[in-house]
Design a protein around this motif. Sequence first.
Motif, PDB file in Angstrom:
ATOM      1  N   UNK A  14       0.800  -1.234   0.000  1.00 16.61           N
ATOM      2  CA  UNK A  14       0.000   0.000   0.000  1.00 16.61           C
ATOM      3  C   UNK A  14       0.827   1.276   0.000  1.00 16.61           C
ATOM      4  N   UNK A  15       2.117   1.208   0.317  1.00 20.40           N
ATOM      5  CA  UNK A  15       2.955   2.414   0.183  1.00 20.40           C
ATOM      6  C   UNK A  15       4.392   2.012  -0.158  1.00 20.40           C
ATOM      7  N   UNK A  16       5.254   3.005  -0.365  1.00 20.49           N
ATOM      8  CA  UNK A  16       6.623   2.739  -0.818  1.00 20.49           C
ATOM      9  C   UNK A  16       7.387   1.880   0.187  1.00 20.49           C
ATOM     10  N   UNK A  17       7.219   2.174   1.479  1.00 16.31           N
ATOM     11  CA  UNK A  17       7.942   1.411   2.498  1.00 16.31           C
ATOM     12  C   UNK A  17       7.564  -0.070   2.432  1.00 16.31           C
ATOM     13  N   UNK A  18       6.261  -0.330   2.299  1.00 15.71           N
ATOM     14  CA  UNK A  18       5.809  -1.722   2.250  1.00 15.71           C
ATOM     15  C   UNK A  18       6.308  -2.405   0.977  1.00 15.71           C
ATOM     16  N   UNK A  19       6.345  -1.670  -0.104  1.00 14.99           N
ATOM     17  CA  UNK A  19       6.842  -2.254  -1.360  1.00 14.99           C
ATOM     18  C   UNK A  19       8.322  -2.638  -1.206  1.00 14.99           C
ATOM     19  N   UNK A  24      12.366  -6.980  -0.415  1.00 13.47           N
ATOM     20  CA  UNK A  24      13.399  -7.660   0.379  1.00 13.47           C
ATOM     21  C   UNK A  24      12.988  -9.102   0.666  1.00 13.47           C
ATOM     22  N   UNK A  25      11.712  -9.266   0.964  1.00  8.16           N
ATOM     23  CA  UNK A  25      11.209 -10.597   1.287  1.00  8.16           C
ATOM     24  C   UNK A  25      11.308 -11.537   0.076  1.00  8.16           C
ATOM     25  N   UNK A  29      13.606 -15.051  -0.413  1.00  2.59           N
ATOM     26  CA  UNK A  29      13.123 -16.341  -0.924  1.00  2.59           C
ATOM     27  C   UNK A  29      14.008 -16.813  -2.071  1.00  2.59           C
ATOM     28  N   UNK A  30      14.377 -15.876  -2.926  1.00  5.00           N
ATOM     29  CA  UNK A  30      15.217 -16.236  -4.068  1.00  5.00           C
ATOM     30  C   UNK A  30      16.611 -16.655  -3.609  1.00  5.00           C
ATOM     31  N   UNK A  31      17.121 -15.944  -2.605  1.00  5.39           N
ATOM     32  CA  UNK A  31      18.469 -16.238  -2.096  1.00  5.39           C
ATOM     33  C   UNK A  31      18.551 -17.628  -1.465  1.00  5.39           C
ATOM     34  N   UNK A  32      17.383 -18.117  -1.025  1.00  6.21           N
ATOM     35  CA  UNK A  32      17.355 -19.475  -0.459  1.00  6.21           C
ATOM     36  C   UNK A  32      17.388 -20.540  -1.558  1.00  6.21           C
ATOM     37  N   UNK A  84      11.944  -1.548  -7.145  1.00  8.87           N
ATOM     38  CA  UNK A  84      12.419  -1.678  -5.760  1.00  8.87           C
ATOM     39  C   UNK A  84      13.363  -2.871  -5.636  1.00  8.87           C
ATOM     40  N   UNK A  85      13.040  -3.951  -6.342  1.00  7.83           N
ATOM     41  CA  UNK A  85      13.914  -5.139  -6.314  1.00  7.83           C
ATOM     42  C   UNK A  85      15.259  -4.812  -6.965  1.00  7.83           C
ATOM     43  N   UNK A  86      15.200  -4.132  -8.096  1.00  5.19           N
ATOM     44  CA  UNK A  86      16.448  -3.751  -8.776  1.00  5.19           C
ATOM     45  C   UNK A  86      17.307  -2.867  -7.875  1.00  5.19           C
ATOM     46  N   UNK A  87      16.650  -1.947  -7.184  1.00  4.73           N
ATOM     47  CA  UNK A  87      17.356  -1.028  -6.290  1.00  4.73           C
ATOM     48  C   UNK A  87      18.109  -1.797  -5.188  1.00  4.73           C
ATOM     49  N   UNK A  88      17.510  -2.926  -4.778  1.00  2.00           N
ATOM     50  CA  UNK A  88      18.136  -3.729  -3.722  1.00  2.00           C
ATOM     51  C   UNK A  88      19.143  -4.740  -4.287  1.00  2.00           C
ATOM     52  N   UNK A  89      19.462  -4.574  -5.570  1.00  2.00           N
ATOM     53  CA  UNK A  89      20.511  -5.404  -6.162  1.00  2.00           C
ATOM     54  C   UNK A  89      20.014  -6.668  -6.845  1.00  2.00           C
ATOM     55  N   UNK A  90      18.689  -6.838  -6.910  1.00  2.00           N
ATOM     56  CA  UNK A  90      18.136  -8.030  -7.549  1.00  2.00           C
ATOM     57  C   UNK A  90      17.788  -7.777  -9.012  1.00  2.00           C
TER      58      UNK A  90
END
Length: 421
Positions: A14-19, A24-25, A29-32, A84-90
């Motif tokens: 519902x907002x940028x923080x939650x996205x 990250x979540x 899952x992918x990192x596992x 957001x995922x790209x920003x976190x390096x994914x």
Amino acid sequence: MALIVQKFGGSSVSDAEKIKHVAARILQTQAQGNDVCVVVSAMGDTTDDLVDLADSVSSKRDSREMDMLLTAGERISMSVLAMAIQEQGGKAKSFTGYQAGISTDSDHGSARIWKIEPVRIREALKAGEVAIVAGFQGFSFETGDVTTLGRGGSDTTAVALASALNADVCEIYSDVDGVYTADPRIVPRARKLAQIDIESMLELSSSGAKILYIRAVEFARRHGVPLRVRSTFSADSGTLVYTTKPGDEMEEPVVSGVTTDDTQSKITIIGLPDIPGKAAEVFQIVAEAGVNIDMIVQNSSSQDTQLSDISITLPHSERPKVVEALRSKQAEVGFEGVSYDDEIGKLSIVGAGMKTSSGVSAKLFGALARAGINIEMISTSEIRVSVITRASQLKDATRAVHTAFELDAADTAIIYAGTGR
Ligand code: ASP
Ligand code: MG
């Protein structure tokens, strides 16, 4: 290495923080060591806001244009989540329903999925990307138009994709951490279920539980897709909804949950001649009104008049239409009158173990009697018993029944604030 489909509801993005949190979540899952395909709903109340916007310029809600409008909501969340995922390096890429290969019929607003050919999703996964798909939308090749699967349809998108991709599990994330024995807002001592069979889940969804949409559960049952209902905001493992029993030694609970539905009305057709064909005439009228009814009860006719009454329940919103249709045919069919009641509530108990356990109805009716609650109608299936009560007594009835079937948790530890969407 597993393939996991994760669906995040509107309250989870519902907002940028939650996205960012969801991003990250997903990466976790992918990192596992898993391939992850994500389905997203529109941010928060976006879909409702878009409906309001349409209503403010038009009284018609043209169905093609409504679908064009509403599918915009999911395009926002999917692309922002990818960034957001790209920003976190994914690595991530978003796809519309069309790009994900979801083809539907052309019934705007409640389209049915015909086929899924997730070619580009497979490509993305193969390239190590998180594939993000817009929920609740498809494409009709018949008309060349964008369609939607109906409100809440992202659950269906997720289950259908999980089936097409042959995923190991389809995880449905919201702000509630699983399937409960009752709505914790009504029953503070409701318990989270560790697991539930899909037949029972289907009955829970169809009798009022809002945690999963019925079409998605039906799809999962038909195609054998295991579901896990989890919270975006906790590490809890949630509730497993299984299609094949995890262990034969496990006994099914007699009652898994108690649900309520206060969205129904009752209509009674009074003084119907008790002769062959009359019920058929009445239900033909209801069918022509295009309405799905839930319960039907016929009283046996009185000895001297040979007239009987039939009561049906149906959604509130359909009641005026059906009453009007019945009244317009009253003389023709030959009944004495039509009455209705909007103040009813429906309570259901559901459990796969009911099949083999006697005395379930006796226990239910006994609990209601002790609580001073009158039963107005009853219906049953193999794994469900439903009763109609006064709407005003529905919550008391639910608590009494929850206790009688020993579903109460030891304490009221759960703070329930979520919507489950
Ligand atoms: N955004 C759509 C709705 O609110 C679909 C969904 O959330 O599943 O109905
Ligand atoms: Mg939504």
